[in-house]
Design an enzyme around this catalytic site. Structure first.
Site, short mmCIF file in Angstrom:
data_model
loop_
_atom_site.label_atom_id
_atom_site.label_comp_id
_atom_site.label_asym_id
_atom_site.label_seq_id
_atom_site.Cartn_x
_atom_site.Cartn_y
_atom_site.Cartn_z
N LYS A 1 -3.58 12.27 18.67
CA LYS A 1 -3.55 12.27 17.32
C LYS A 1 -3.40 10.65 16.94
O LYS A 1 -4.04 10.20 16.17
CB LYS A 1 -2.40 12.90 16.77
CG LYS A 1 -2.60 14.38 16.92
CD LYS A 1 -1.23 15.40 16.44
CE LYS A 1 -1.62 16.62 16.56
NZ LYS A 1 -0.47 17.80 16.34
N GLN B 1 5.67 17.35 15.16
CA GLN B 1 4.93 17.88 16.13
C GLN B 1 6.06 19.00 16.63
O GLN B 1 7.09 19.12 16.68
CB GLN B 1 4.84 17.00 17.34
CG GLN B 1 3.99 17.52 18.71
CD GLN B 1 2.70 17.90 18.25
OE1 GLN B 1 1.86 17.43 17.30
NE2 GLN B 1 2.10 19.06 18.99
N ASP C 1 0.04 19.02 7.66
CA ASP C 1 -0.13 20.22 8.37
C ASP C 1 -0.46 21.39 7.70
O ASP C 1 -0.91 22.34 7.71
CB ASP C 1 1.05 20.61 9.27
CG ASP C 1 1.07 19.89 10.75
OD1 ASP C 1 -0.08 20.23 11.34
OD2 ASP C 1 1.84 19.40 11.26
N1 GUN Z 1 1.85 22.01 17.69
C1 GUN Z 1 0.80 22.71 18.09
N2 GUN Z 1 -0.29 22.53 17.04
C2 GUN Z 1 0.48 21.88 16.09
C3 GUN Z 1 -0.25 21.31 14.97
O1 GUN Z 1 -1.14 21.73 14.48
N3 GUN Z 1 0.80 20.72 14.03
C4 GUN Z 1 2.21 20.50 14.41
N4 GUN Z 1 2.89 19.62 13.69
N5 GUN Z 1 2.45 20.75 15.64
C5 GUN Z 1 1.64 21.56 16.42
#
Ligand code: GUN
Length: 283
Positions: free
Chosen positions: A49, A93, A116
């Site tokens: 990311k 995350q 998100d």
């Molecule tokens: N953990 C696994 N997928 C995601 C996601 O799309 N966003 C976040 N914040 N954590 C994750």
């Protein structure tokens, strides 16, 4: 033989477009990614990311916090990001360590910085047909893949395996709002194979390597594999037994190179969108 849905190609196109838009925006969209602890998979995802946001020209900060951080300390950190005018998008995350109440943390993020789309306000808006600030990245990316490949959703039976807040539930909402008939299956579902094999569109997000064999597939179905399972030899495998299922499906996403790259592309898309809606950009 199924047509391959190449997520990596569409993701690259979206990322190029975003990079071009950012370069003429006048400001850098600011994104903060918070990671707590040392979970190896989370570290890999956060690294990807960070790389993607920097490549797109964003102001990207990664905040690495000790796994022993308290709930109160983490909430203070979120508050700091909420009040920082240079930060337009916040991502925490998941999963968080067990002693942290994730629901409280998600609710602490201001809805208009929730990249998100996990805040209850954004979840609620999605379900009732109002425009949320963000749509969850993975299911949103899947919709883009279906659209790019001219796959009809309306009137089709979509079966989703997995009911998480990250993938399964928002996927159900997005498909329902596009007039699919949606069935959500999960770990307690009886007759999973029988239900899956009725799907015109099958989305698997269960995290079991090669679990979905050809017996789960209706001839010609669209098969979307959200699974990212790390095998003992280090290779990535999806939930779908690709070699067997591609003989029967109409369309199929590979792992890697299918849904995964789209999640990152939609993260950039959401972050840019939050920046544009923030008022920091002169209209
Ligand atoms: N953990 C696994 N997928 C995601 C996601 O799309 N966003 C976040 N914040 N954590 C994750």
């Amino acid at each position: 033989m199924a047509i391959l849905i190449k997520g990596s190609e569409l993701a690259q196109k979206i990322r190029e477009n975003i990079k071009n838009e950012v370069s003429s925006l006048g400001i850098k969209p600011g994104i903060a990614v918070v990671i707590v602890g040392e979970d190896p998979a989370s570290k890999v995802y956060v690294g990807r990311k960070e790389k993607a946001t920097l490549e797109a020209g964003f102001n990207s900060i990664v905040i690495k916090l000790d796994k022993k951080i308290t709930q109160a300390e983490l909430e203070i950190k979120i508050d700091e990001l909420n009040t920082d005018n240079d930060i337009h998008a916040i991502l925490v995350q998941l999963p968080l360590p067990k002693h942290i109440n994730s629901d409280e943390i998600i609710q602490k993020i201001l809805p208009h910085k929730d990249v998100d789309g996990f805040h209850p306000l954004n979840v609620g808006k999605l379900w009732i047909g109002l425009q949320p600030y963000s749509v969850p990245c993975t299911p949103y990316g899947i919709i883009k893949l279906l659209e790019e490949n001219n796959i009809q959703i309306s009137g089709k039976h979509a079966v989703i395996i997995g009911r998480s807040n990250i993938v399964g539930k928002p996927m159900a909402s997005l498909l329902l709002s596009r007039n699919a008939t949606v069935t959500v299956c999960h770990s307690r579902t009886a007759n999973l194979k029988e239900i899956a094999s009725q799907a015109d569109i099958l989305v698997s997000a269960i995290g079991k390597p090669a679990f979905i064999s050809e017996g789960f597939i209706k001839e010609g179905a669209v098969v979307i594999d959200v699974g990212i399972n790390r095998m003992p030899d280090g290779k990535l495998t999806g939930d779908v037994d690709f070699n067997k299922v591609e003989q029967k499906a109409g369309y199929i996403t590979p792992v890697p190179g299918g849904v995964g790259p789209m999640t990152i592309a939609m993260l950039l898309y959401n972050a840019l969108n939050l920046c544009k809606r923030s008022g920091s950009v002169s209209k």
